[in-house]
Design a protein around this motif. Structure first.
Motif, mmCIF file in Angstrom:
data_model
loop_
_atom_site.group_PDB
_atom_site.id
_atom_site.type_symbol
_atom_site.label_atom_id
_atom_site.label_comp_id
_atom_site.label_asym_id
_atom_site.label_seq_id
_atom_site.Cartn_x
_atom_site.Cartn_y
_atom_site.Cartn_z
ATOM 1 N N VAL A 16 0.919 -1.123 -0.142
ATOM 2 C CA VAL A 16 -0.173 0.053 -0.087
ATOM 3 C C VAL A 16 0.923 1.221 0.150
ATOM 4 N N ASP A 17 0.754 2.080 -1.082
ATOM 5 C CA ASP A 17 1.630 3.260 -1.139
ATOM 6 C C ASP A 17 0.802 4.577 -1.680
ATOM 7 N N PHE A 18 0.181 5.394 -0.977
ATOM 8 C CA PHE A 18 -0.307 6.582 -1.372
ATOM 9 C C PHE A 18 0.292 7.840 -0.540
ATOM 10 N N GLU A 19 -0.212 8.750 -1.024
ATOM 11 C CA GLU A 19 0.044 10.233 -0.481
ATOM 12 C C GLU A 19 -1.113 10.963 -0.077
ATOM 13 N N VAL A 20 -0.991 11.636 0.901
ATOM 14 C CA VAL A 20 -2.061 12.699 1.402
ATOM 15 C C VAL A 20 -1.383 14.108 1.533
ATOM 16 N N VAL A 21 -2.228 15.013 0.922
ATOM 17 C CA VAL A 21 -1.379 16.281 0.917
ATOM 18 C C VAL A 21 -2.429 17.089 1.930
ATOM 19 N N TYR A 22 -2.025 17.611 2.968
ATOM 20 C CA TYR A 22 -2.806 18.434 4.018
ATOM 21 C C TYR A 22 -2.737 19.785 3.598
ATOM 22 N N LYS A 23 -3.883 20.406 3.241
ATOM 23 C CA LYS A 23 -3.836 21.802 2.774
ATOM 24 C C LYS A 23 -4.970 22.631 3.740
ATOM 25 N N ASP A 24 -4.738 24.228 3.730
ATOM 26 C CA ASP A 24 -5.539 24.995 4.274
ATOM 27 C C ASP A 24 -6.685 24.980 3.578
ATOM 28 N N SER A 25 -7.958 25.905 3.866
ATOM 29 C CA SER A 25 -9.012 26.224 3.384
ATOM 30 C C SER A 25 -8.866 26.805 2.015
ATOM 31 N N ASN A 26 -7.579 27.382 1.703
ATOM 32 C CA ASN A 26 -7.465 28.085 0.637
ATOM 33 C C ASN A 26 -6.455 27.215 -0.535
ATOM 34 N N SER A 27 -6.619 25.699 -0.239
ATOM 35 C CA SER A 27 -5.878 24.697 -0.993
ATOM 36 C C SER A 27 -4.315 24.964 -1.076
ATOM 37 N N ASN A 28 -3.641 25.886 -0.031
ATOM 38 C CA ASN A 28 -2.360 25.942 0.023
ATOM 39 C C ASN A 28 -1.896 24.768 0.957
ATOM 40 N N PRO A 29 -0.670 24.025 0.791
ATOM 41 C CA PRO A 29 -0.101 23.037 1.571
ATOM 42 C C PRO A 29 0.153 23.688 3.052
ATOM 43 N N ILE A 30 -0.034 22.725 3.872
ATOM 44 C CA ILE A 30 0.415 23.255 5.207
ATOM 45 C C ILE A 30 1.635 22.625 5.470
ATOM 46 N N ASP A 31 2.616 23.556 6.110
ATOM 47 C CA ASP A 31 3.903 23.078 6.535
ATOM 48 C C ASP A 31 3.827 22.200 7.713
ATOM 49 N N LEU A 32 4.656 21.032 7.320
ATOM 50 C CA LEU A 32 4.522 19.856 8.525
ATOM 51 C C LEU A 32 5.899 19.849 9.404
ATOM 52 N N THR A 33 6.717 20.815 9.206
ATOM 53 C CA THR A 33 8.083 20.958 9.815
ATOM 54 C C THR A 33 7.680 20.742 11.416
ATOM 55 N N GLY A 34 8.352 19.758 11.840
ATOM 56 C CA GLY A 34 8.099 19.649 13.392
ATOM 57 C C GLY A 34 6.875 18.768 13.849
ATOM 58 N N TYR A 35 6.138 18.255 12.952
ATOM 59 C CA TYR A 35 4.942 17.465 13.172
ATOM 60 C C TYR A 35 5.533 16.048 13.206
ATOM 61 N N ASP A 36 4.798 15.188 13.975
ATOM 62 C CA ASP A 36 4.608 13.892 13.877
ATOM 63 C C ASP A 36 3.259 13.329 13.638
ATOM 64 N N ALA A 37 3.368 12.003 12.926
ATOM 65 C CA ALA A 37 1.689 11.601 12.437
ATOM 66 C C ALA A 37 1.567 10.446 13.001
ATOM 67 N N ARG A 38 0.419 9.926 13.063
ATOM 68 C CA ARG A 38 0.158 8.421 13.691
ATOM 69 C C ARG A 38 -1.432 8.080 13.050
ATOM 70 N N MET A 39 -1.508 6.742 12.957
ATOM 71 C CA MET A 39 -2.790 6.346 12.112
ATOM 72 C C MET A 39 -2.884 4.854 12.963
ATOM 73 N N GLN A 40 -4.106 4.621 13.245
ATOM 74 C CA GLN A 40 -4.596 3.269 13.630
ATOM 75 C C GLN A 40 -5.736 2.634 12.839
ATOM 76 N N ILE A 41 -5.668 1.463 12.676
ATOM 77 C CA ILE A 41 -6.532 0.896 11.901
ATOM 78 C C ILE A 41 -7.201 -0.118 13.131
ATOM 79 N N ARG A 42 -8.541 0.171 13.273
ATOM 80 C CA ARG A 42 -9.345 -0.929 14.561
ATOM 81 C C ARG A 42 -10.650 -1.219 13.897
ATOM 82 N N PRO A 43 -11.067 -2.353 14.457
ATOM 83 C CA PRO A 43 -12.490 -2.965 14.055
ATOM 84 C C PRO A 43 -13.525 -1.739 14.116
ATOM 85 N N SER A 44 -13.645 -1.046 15.127
ATOM 86 C CA SER A 44 -14.920 -0.005 15.429
ATOM 87 C C SER A 44 -14.047 0.953 16.288
#
Length: 133
Positions: A16-44
């Motif tokens: 699985v390999d895809f990309e998400v681009v996080y943008k503001d309400s004006n469709s400008n990319p949001i700078d993710l410098t200094g951010y961490d990310a997490r994602m969980q998959i659960r049954p419910s």
């Protein structure tokens, strides 16, 4: 801003390999410098069972969330987050349908600012051909 909605299918035993681009309400990319990310998959929602956890600390075979996009070459200022699950990791999944969300955080501990940017359903298409390469 409310989290975006995106549902997808994981083909068990495939990469699985895809990309998400996080943008503001004006469709400008949001700078993710200094951010961490997490994602969980659960049954419910609220389930104590976790099918898989992805984080910006990349795991075996690169499984995780790459804050430099799916290619690993984009600057954090591009707002790109690569979502990567290796074939070996997806082969271990065993569910029909599950839920996930993707969050980013700046700061750490109880003072971190956490934003859910994406959520949805995941269907698992079961593998027929077994084995490793």
């Amino acid at each position: 801003m409310a989290a975006g909605k995106y549902s997808f299918t994981i083909e068990q035993g495939s990469t699985v390999d895809f990309e998400v681009v996080y943008k503001d309400s004006n469709s400008n990319p949001i700078d993710l410098t200094g951010y961490d990310a997490r994602m969980q998959i659960r049954p419910s929602i609220g389930s104590s069972t976790i099918h898989m956890t992805l984080s910006s600390s990349l795991g075996t075979c690169g499984t995780g969330l790459n804050m430099s996009g799916s290619s690993g070459t984009k600057p954090p200022s591009s707002g790109s987050i690569g979502v990567f699950i290796s074939a070996a990791s997806s082969s271990l999944l065993d569910f029909n349908e599950a839920l996930y969300d993707l969050e980013i955080a700046s700061g750490s501990g109880h003072c971190a600012v956490v934003t859910r940017i994406l959520e949805g359903r995941i269907k698992l298409s079961k593998n027929i051909t077994l084995g490793s390469y």
